[in-house]
Design a protein around this motif. Structure first.
Motif, PDB file in Angstrom:
ATOM      1  N   ASN A 181       0.823  -1.218   0.000  1.00 42.40           N
ATOM      2  CA  ASN A 181       0.000   0.000   0.000  1.00 42.40           C
ATOM      3  C   ASN A 181       0.852   1.260   0.000  1.00 42.40           C
ATOM      4  OD1 ASN A 181      -2.117  -1.705   0.135  1.00 42.40           O
ATOM      5  ND2 ASN A 181      -3.064  -0.788   1.945  1.00 42.40           N
ATOM      6  N   THR A 182       1.976   1.206   0.708  1.00 44.90           N
ATOM      7  CA  THR A 182       2.859   2.377   0.769  1.00 44.90           C
ATOM      8  C   THR A 182       3.429   2.668  -0.604  1.00 44.90           C
ATOM      9  OG1 THR A 182       3.475   1.633   2.958  1.00 44.90           O
ATOM     10  CG2 THR A 182       4.837   3.355   1.978  1.00 44.90           C
ATOM     11  N   SER A 185       0.743   4.064  -2.788  1.00 48.66           N
ATOM     12  CA  SER A 185       0.358   5.438  -2.416  1.00 48.66           C
ATOM     13  C   SER A 185       1.404   6.428  -2.916  1.00 48.66           C
ATOM     14  CB  SER A 185       0.251   5.584  -0.897  1.00 48.66           C
ATOM     15  OG  SER A 185      -0.655   4.668  -0.375  1.00 48.66           O
ATOM     16  N   LEU A 425       2.871  10.444   4.423  1.00 48.56           N
ATOM     17  CA  LEU A 425       1.901   9.336   4.464  1.00 48.56           C
ATOM     18  C   LEU A 425       1.364   9.109   5.876  1.00 48.56           C
ATOM     19  CD1 LEU A 425       3.608   6.517   2.351  1.00 48.56           C
ATOM     20  CD2 LEU A 425       1.761   8.005   1.649  1.00 48.56           C
ATOM     21  N   ILE A 455      -4.869   4.070  -0.051  1.00 46.97           N
ATOM     22  CA  ILE A 455      -4.026   4.528  -1.155  1.00 46.97           C
ATOM     23  C   ILE A 455      -4.553   5.833  -1.758  1.00 46.97           C
ATOM     24  CG2 ILE A 455      -3.081   3.914  -3.419  1.00 46.97           C
ATOM     25  CD1 ILE A 455      -3.266   0.974  -2.564  1.00 46.97           C
ATOM     26  N   LYS A 458      -3.997   8.739   0.818  1.00 47.40           N
ATOM     27  CA  LYS A 458      -2.587   9.057   1.096  1.00 47.40           C
ATOM     28  C   LYS A 458      -1.867   9.577  -0.141  1.00 47.40           C
ATOM     29  CE  LYS A 458      -2.833   7.682   5.377  1.00 47.40           C
ATOM     30  NZ  LYS A 458      -2.918   8.621   6.476  1.00 47.40           N
ATOM     31  N   SER A 459      -2.260   9.099  -1.319  1.00 45.13           N
ATOM     32  CA  SER A 459      -1.570   9.583  -2.518  1.00 45.13           C
ATOM     33  C   SER A 459      -1.828  11.083  -2.706  1.00 45.13           C
ATOM     34  CB  SER A 459      -2.021   8.802  -3.751  1.00 45.13           C
ATOM     35  OG  SER A 459      -3.410   8.923  -3.913  1.00 45.13           O
TER      36      SER A 459
END
Lengths: 506, 127
Positions: A181-182, A185, A425, A455, A458-459
């Protein structure tokens, strides 16, 4: 120091150790003669007495427990929650490391799009030993500021020349160190913000590619994703990867600020089927990352390797390192000139750079700090007459526009940040990146921890952070009186007496 | 730490017995009522023991098995005291079946606690 209020720990622990035995006896008697309910206490004290007996008489690895018994556990308990208490309650806003609360809060505000103005004055001690930006009597009008544009590969006339249009890029962090996910994102945020993202050395960038952002493929010493079975470069695999539309540049990593001169080990227990595929390694063997590229044993072979990657990839190709010995670097540049092979860019990583995991002594004691290394690299390249052909990227705690302007005054063309983006994030600096237990789901593969990392949401924060940074970067740039970041020089930076050596070198 | 098959097996064995015993106590099984009457803890003590046994059983089946095993050891220690001081080895002519069950739960919980000791915060690191 002697004080009448001081606690005699030895006497207290003797009393406590005896006390629990007496309490055990009392509960047992009460359980027998008054009510069986008292035996709940008997059981609790029985377990405590048994544990205490073990600690005091049958183990030798913990001296405090052997000498003082169970009371010593309070020390271990206090010690284990110490970092959280310090972070939340006792550390001031400006004293934490690597990033203090003020610095983190600034990134949080930028990434959430909240006004980040402050009142009354700086909270810093305005440390005279720290470099500051010099402003001009005659700031540049905003409309006269030139568009940020750094062309990488133009010096070689490459068709694949890449234009960087914002002063900050996402630095190398691999899938493996970061969760799925990080990575997604960050990649989606990079796409939104129009900046390139470095893939890190974690092999085939499956999750980076999903979001369709521009990528800098990092070729680490283990060459994950593009290696043959012996760990040497597999030309075909690199050519196939470089042919992908999203891969815009290739970065050969010679060393990293947080652990220069050190390879890594990926234990076989951690190699999932997916990681084995992405990294191109067998699943049943530990994988050793060598401390250097197997092909690069001296300046000559290093430049030959650079030439090979440039030829195979056909993309702007550079190298990343943390500066150790400047004489070695000069020798490398001279070898580049001899072989007529210059990197399209060089990334200078400061010794203060971050990592998912590295031995503490490597983090603390190796590698030159960015603001010392950067001017040296800039100076050597200038003296050797090749500075104009090479773009300089800088990384190492450049999370604020002020630091980015300073880096550019010292010679950098573009700034890189990794941890700044993790903060955007929602990183809370829990310092657990090496434990797979990141509480905000950033550096972990645990699905239940990654669940909170949305995602889509945070993106946007990543993109907000870049927008706010760029806006403030332009404001600071205008204040210096420069029309473009490329015209910044050491004249735009103030050094105290302690740091005059850096200024004198330029 | 990797959990081995014997540890998982011990968790399941201990948890099954504990959960079964807990359900019997909640349901008011005559045998259980008799025991707690002898202990002068009927019905409060029966329900408290049932809650703890259920909790220990469920924990043993979860990722907090180490905590479950410690709780189970505590419960079994209490039961041992009861048998030693008031109930005797044989309860309701069961030929010692109850004590046998107790021994199985105690030994398997001890095995789980020892093999997963590192998962117990603070204390675990001292072993």
């Amino acid at each position: 120091m002697n004080s009448s209020l001081a606690l005699d720990l030895e006497k207290t622990s003797r009393t406590a150790n005896g006390g629990i035995v007496v309490l055990l006896g009392l509960f047992a008697l009460a359980g027998n003669f008054i009510s069986f309910y008292f035996h709940f206490g008997t059981v609790a004290f029985l377990l405590l007495v048994l544990l205490n007996t073990y600690w005091r008489h049958f183990q030798s690895s913990h001296t405090l427990l052997a000498n003082f018994g169970f009371l010593a556990q309070f020390r271990y308990l206090a010690e284990s929650v110490g970092p959280e208490f310090r972070q939340y309650l006792f550390s001031s806003d400006t004293e934490e490391r690597p990033f203090n609360r003020n610095e983190r809060a600034e990134v949080y505000r930028k990434s959430k799009g909240i006004d980040s103005s402050s009142a009354f004055g700086t909270l810093l001690s305005y440390d005279p030993e720290e470099a500051k930006i010099r402003h001009s009597f005659y700031p540049t009008d905003k409309q006269r500021l030139e568009k940020f544009d750094v062309a990488v590969g133009a010096a070689r006339g490459l068709e694949t020349t890449y234009h960087i249009n914002r002063p900050i890029m996402i630095s190398a962090m691999s899938y493996g160190a970061l969760g799925e996910n990080t990575v997604r994102s960050l990649a989606r945020g990079a796409k939104l913000a129009g900046i390139p993202m470095n893939t890190g050395e974690g092999g085939y960038p499956k999750y980076h590619l999903m979001e369709n952002c521009d990528l800098i493929f990092q070729l680490g010493t283990a060459k994950f994703g593009v290696r043959n079975e012996e760990g040497y470069l597999d030309d075909q695999k690199l050519a196939d990867l470089a042919a992908k539309d999203q891969i815009k540049m290739i970065e050969i990593k010679l060393s990293q600020g947080a652990k220069p001169g050190k390879g890594g080990l990926l234990p076989k227990e951690k190699i999932t089927k997916e990681i084995a595929e992405l990294r191109g390694v067998p699943q049943d063997k530990d994988v050793l990352s060598p401390a250097h590229h197997l092909e690069c044993v001296d300046a000559k072979t290093t430049v030959e390797f650079l030439a090979r990657v440039q030829k195979v990839g056909g993309l702007p190709t550079g190298m990343k390192f943390c500066l150790g010995r400047d004489d070695e670097f000069r020798e490398l540049v001279q070898e580049m000139k001899r072989q007529k092979t210059l990197p399209d860019f060089i990334t200078v990583d400061g010794g203060e750079g971050g990592t998912g995991a590295a031995p503490k002594s490597f983090m603390d004691d190796l590698g030159m700090p960015l603001f010392e290394a950067l001017p040296l690299v800039h100076q050597i390249l200038s003296e050797e007459g090749v500075r104009a052909q090479i773009v300089l990227f800088a990384s190492g705690k450049l999370i604020s526009p002020g630091k980015q302007i300073k880096a550019m005054s010292l010679g950098a063309d573009v700034a890189y940040s990794a941890r700044g983006f993790l903060l955007s994030l929602g990183c809370i600096q829990a310092l657990q990146c090496n434990k797979n237990s990141c509480p905000v789901g950033i550096t972990t593969h645990e699905p239940h921890l990654q669940k909170g990392l949305n995602i889509e949401d945070k993106s946007k924060r990543v993109a907000n952070y870049v927008d706010a940074l760029h806006h403030e970067f332009d404001e600071l740039l205008a204040a210096t009186g420069a029309a473009s970041a490329s015209s910044l020089t050491t004249k735009n930076i103030y050094f105290s007496n302690a740091n005059q050596s850096v200024a004198a070198n330029n | 730490m990797k959990t081995t098959l014997p540890t998982r097996l011990a968790q399941v064995v201990a948890a099954s017995i504990l959960i079964f015993a807990s359900v019997m106590k909640f349901k008011g099984d005559p045998g259980a009522i008799e025991i707690f009457t002898k202990l002068e803890m009927e019905p409060g003590g029966r329900y408290i023991a049932a809650i703890f046994e259920m909790l220990a059983g469920l924990l043993l089946l979860s990722s907090f098995a180490a905590f479950g095993s410690v709780l189970a050891i505590g419960m079994m220690a209490g039961a041992l005291i009861a048998h030693a001081t008031r109930l005797g080895l044989e309860v309701n002519n069961d030929g010692g079946a109850l004590v046998g069950q107790l021994a199985i739960v105690l030994l398997s919980s001890l095995f789980v606690a020892i093999s997963r000791r590192k998962e117990i915060p603070i204390i675990g690191s001292s072993f």
